[in-house]
Design a protein around this motif. Structure first.
Motif, short mmCIF file in Angstrom:
data_model
loop_
_atom_site.label_atom_id
_atom_site.label_comp_id
_atom_site.label_asym_id
_atom_site.label_seq_id
_atom_site.Cartn_x
_atom_site.Cartn_y
_atom_site.Cartn_z
N PRO B 249 0.84 -1.19 0.00
CA PRO B 249 0.00 0.00 0.00
C PRO B 249 0.88 1.25 0.00
N GLN B 250 0.48 2.26 -0.79
CA GLN B 250 1.26 3.50 -0.85
C GLN B 250 0.81 4.50 0.21
N ASN B 251 -0.49 4.54 0.50
CA ASN B 251 -1.01 5.48 1.49
C ASN B 251 -2.34 4.95 2.01
N ALA B 252 -2.99 5.72 2.86
CA ALA B 252 -4.19 5.22 3.54
C ALA B 252 -5.36 5.04 2.59
N PHE B 253 -5.29 5.61 1.38
CA PHE B 253 -6.38 5.41 0.43
C PHE B 253 -6.17 4.17 -0.45
N SER B 254 -4.95 3.59 -0.40
CA SER B 254 -4.67 2.47 -1.29
C SER B 254 -5.49 1.26 -0.91
N GLY B 255 -5.89 0.50 -1.93
CA GLY B 255 -6.44 -0.81 -1.67
C GLY B 255 -5.32 -1.68 -1.14
N SER B 256 -5.65 -2.57 -0.23
CA SER B 256 -4.61 -3.38 0.38
C SER B 256 -5.21 -4.71 0.79
N THR B 257 -4.55 -5.38 1.71
CA THR B 257 -5.10 -6.61 2.23
C THR B 257 -4.54 -6.82 3.63
N THR B 258 -5.18 -7.66 4.39
CA THR B 258 -4.61 -8.01 5.70
C THR B 258 -4.34 -9.51 5.68
N ILE B 259 -3.62 -9.97 6.69
CA ILE B 259 -3.28 -11.40 6.71
C ILE B 259 -4.55 -12.24 6.71
N ALA B 260 -5.47 -11.89 7.61
CA ALA B 260 -6.70 -12.69 7.72
C ALA B 260 -7.50 -12.63 6.42
N ALA B 261 -7.56 -11.44 5.81
CA ALA B 261 -8.33 -11.31 4.58
C ALA B 261 -7.67 -12.08 3.45
N THR B 262 -6.33 -12.06 3.39
CA THR B 262 -5.64 -12.83 2.35
C THR B 262 -5.95 -14.31 2.48
N ILE B 263 -5.89 -14.81 3.72
CA ILE B 263 -6.16 -16.23 3.92
C ILE B 263 -7.58 -16.56 3.46
N ALA B 264 -8.54 -15.77 3.92
CA ALA B 264 -9.93 -16.06 3.58
C ALA B 264 -10.16 -15.95 2.08
N ASN B 265 -9.47 -15.02 1.45
CA ASN B 265 -9.69 -14.75 0.03
C ASN B 265 -9.02 -15.77 -0.88
N CYS B 266 -7.78 -16.13 -0.57
CA CYS B 266 -7.00 -16.97 -1.48
C CYS B 266 -7.06 -18.44 -1.16
N PHE B 267 -7.33 -18.79 0.10
CA PHE B 267 -7.16 -20.18 0.51
C PHE B 267 -7.99 -21.18 -0.30
N PRO B 268 -9.27 -20.89 -0.56
CA PRO B 268 -10.08 -21.90 -1.26
C PRO B 268 -9.50 -22.32 -2.61
N GLU B 269 -8.85 -21.38 -3.34
CA GLU B 269 -8.35 -21.75 -4.67
C GLU B 269 -6.86 -22.09 -4.67
N ALA B 270 -6.21 -21.92 -3.53
CA ALA B 270 -4.76 -22.08 -3.53
C ALA B 270 -4.36 -23.54 -3.44
N ASP B 271 -3.20 -23.86 -4.03
CA ASP B 271 -2.62 -25.17 -3.74
C ASP B 271 -1.10 -25.06 -3.82
N GLY B 272 -0.44 -26.12 -3.46
CA GLY B 272 1.02 -26.17 -3.53
C GLY B 272 1.68 -25.08 -2.71
N LEU B 273 2.61 -24.38 -3.37
CA LEU B 273 3.41 -23.39 -2.66
C LEU B 273 2.56 -22.24 -2.12
N GLN B 274 1.52 -21.85 -2.89
CA GLN B 274 0.69 -20.74 -2.42
C GLN B 274 -0.04 -21.12 -1.14
N ARG B 275 -0.54 -22.35 -1.09
CA ARG B 275 -1.21 -22.80 0.12
C ARG B 275 -0.26 -22.75 1.30
N SER B 276 0.95 -23.22 1.05
CA SER B 276 1.97 -23.20 2.09
C SER B 276 2.24 -21.76 2.54
#
Lengths: 285, 309
Positions: B249-276
């Motif tokens: 993120p560049q500043n407070a207006f930037s779109g970003s992500t948090t750890i919990a949101a990344t997990i919830a967002n990516c986990f269902p489709e992830a496999d292999g190294l990304q899952r790890s």
């Protein structure tokens, strides 16, 4: 000189009190704004069919939330059944068996820490523990995830409630020759019954809206929750998530708001109802 | 003889149940460490400071998620803490009826499921930020022209999603939690102390600032950390409004992500190294929240021990 100082002190005080009042109003208005918006947007979706029909993919008529509601109830009750007996025994351990204070202190500490565990991690944990070995998502896995969240909460409230039972009661019971087991279960737990039920119901209210742990465990399905043990089980929180983030259609958003209204009303009713029904025990704490 | 056997087995059963909580905690560690092993082997410590997240090229870094988590939490705390403290001070002094009504309202605010906050954030707060707040901050106040710090605060491009919105919704969420704990802590101040302060002529502000807060400082810190822990680990409310962009993120207006949101967002489709990699993010979150919780609990415990005097 003296007067001027008093004036500034009073002014600071008034500003502070005004700010305090503002803070309280802001917090309560935030709640009112959110709740009224949920009610306004959600009530448009409500109809008899909404409660009786299962959810369907976009475009099919007479879509509802009945399957998700039923699935949520099954998952949450399953969680309560799984979590409550061991959690109460764990609470008894903390409160009644004080001959190993260091161990119980450590366990109490871990329970407190576990209460703040991010729920998404619980989802990951149950995913590797149950979903991967069994090879499929299931409502049961969702129940286990919610049970893990409930466990420390019920454990700690049990301990607090049992601590409030007067010692004389235990001594009297032991003096007439009852065993420790009987004393604990029949006398101590029974006299703290109201508090225990309150603790369980409040924990239930809290987990019934949990979403993150269900994303990887119960998943979602547009069917009736007949595969509780062996397949994706529909549930309210994930339905809300799916309908509001993964769908561009206004009809789905409206159904999502309807589901949000239903779950908010359920959670708040459970919460308020519990607090009113078992009031005096809460005040004793 | 038989009686004591039952008693003993009951006792051991209870100890076993209580031990489950310890086992669970260990289990979280072991499971997250085992499943993230692959990522630590491939990237090592670089995983923590790399800002790349490219599933196609199999390059993963945790930095954007960590920065997003910390900055939303910081914003949430900056907004919620003064409000919670002021509200708690008000509740402690208020008339009993007002206190119980408002106190219950705040308790109920804490009971609303986080997915509702998320949905409200997505459909109400995001458009509101885009049309009202962000234009006001960027165009009327021009806060991004403030020297040095300005470029971290805002930019001319905004769409309602982003760190500021995420922090705001977290602030609304954690406010009742912190407020409830602070209220309990402030109520523990002995009335005698408070009355003595008024007796020597303190105003409410002075009594609060010099007597009540210092007396309950440990409990207050504990309450802050509990709120911090909730903000760190919150998934749904943030997921809906943060924008889910895996970039620094560049500043407070930037779109970003948090750890919990990344997990919830990516986990269902992830496999292999990304899952790890996602499990590794989980491990980081676990360590962060464990650290915060341990701080919170030791302060709160110190506060209750204080009460025994």
């Amino acid at each position: 000189m003296q007067k001027k100082k008093l004036f500034w002190r009073k002014l600071a005080n008034h500003i502070f009190r005004f700010f305090s009042l503002l803070a309280v109003l802001l917090a309560t208005t935030a709640m009112l704004v959110i709740v009224t918006h949920v009610i306004r947007a959600g009530s448009k979706a409500l109809s008899l069919n909404f409660f009786l029909n299962p959810s369907k993919p976009y475009g099919m008529p007479d879509s509802g939330i009945a399957n998700a509601l039923l699935g949520s109830i099954m998952i949450t009750l399953g969680a309560a059944l799984l979590a409550t007996p061991p959690a109460i025994c764990a609470g008894i351990c903390l409160s009644e068996f004080r001959d190993r204070p260091k161990i119980t202190a450590a366990l109490r500490f871990s329970a407190n820490v576990m209460m703040g565990m991010p729920s998404v991690l619980v989802g990951l944990f149950v995913y590797t523990l149950i979903v991967v070995p069994s090879g499929h998502f299931s409502g049961l896995a969702g129940s286990v995830a919610l049970a893990i969240i409930m466990f420390p909460v019920v454990m700690r409230t049990t301990e607090d409630m049992l601590d409030m039972v007067p010692y004389a009661l235990r001594e009297a019971s032991l003096a007439i020759g009852m065993t420790r087991t009987h004393t604990t279960l029949r006398i101590v737990c029974r006299s703290a019954r109201k508090g225990l039920i309150t603790g369980i119901l409040l924990a239930l209210a809290r987990v019934s809206g949990e979403t993150a742990p269900l994303l990887f465990t119960a998943l979602f399905a547009d069917s009736w929750p007949k595969d509780y043990f062996s397949g994706p089980t529909p549930n309210m929180p994930v339905l809300i998530t799916e309908y509001s983030t993964n769908s561009p259609f206004a009809a789905m958003h409206q159904a999502g708001w309807g589901a949000a209204l239903v779950i908010t009303v359920l959670v708040l009713t459970l919460n308020i109802g519990t607090r009113i029904m078992f009031r005096e025990k809460r005040h004793a704490t | 003889m038989k009686k004591s056997a039952i008693d003993n087995s009951f006792k051991w059963f209870c100890f076993f149940c209580a031990g489950l909580i310890g086992l669970l905690m260990l289990g979280f560690f072991i499971q997250l460490s085992l499943n993230s092993k692959q990522v630590w082997e491939v990237f090592g410590w670089r995983f923590l400071i790399s800002s790349e997240w490219d599933p196609v090229a199999e390059k993963f870094g945790a930095l954007p998620s960590i920065v997003g988590t910390l900055s939303t939490t910081l914003i949430a705390l900056l907004i919620a803490l003064p409000l919670a403290l002021a509200a708690a001070m008000f509740l402690v002094h208020a008339a009993p009826l007002i206190r119980s009504v408002l106190g219950h309202a705040i308790d109920l605010l804490a009971a609303i499921p986080s997915v509702i906050y998320g949905m409200w954030g997505l459909f109400v707060l995001v458009p509101f930020m885009q049309n009202k707040i962000q234009p006001f901050l960027a165009e009327t106040l021009k806060i991004h022209h403030i020297p040095v710090v300005g470029r971290f605060l805002a930019e001319d491009y905004y769409n309602g999603f982003g760190i500021l919105t995420g922090g705001l919704i977290l602030a609304i969420m954690i406010l009742p939690y912190i407020c409830a704990i602070l209220r309990d802590v402030l109520q523990m101040t002995p009335p005698m102390l408070r009355e003595a302060a008024y007796g020597v002529g303190c105003t409410r502000l002075e009594a609060g600032k010099d007597i009540i807060i210092p007396y309950g400082i440990r409990g207050i810190l504990g309450g802050i950390f509990v709120g911090l822990g909730r903000a760190l680990g919150e998934t749904m409310a943030v997921l809906f409004v943060i924008g889910n962009i895996m970039e620094m993120p560049q500043n407070a207006f930037s779109g970003s992500t948090t750890i919990a949101a990344t997990i919830a967002n990516c986990f269902p489709e992830a496999d292999g190294l990304q899952r790890s990699a996602l499990f590794a993010l989980g491990l980081i979150l676990l360590l962060m929240s464990l650290f915060i919780q341990i701080l919170a609990q030791s302060y709160l415990r110190a506060a209750t021990a204080h009460r025994g005097e």
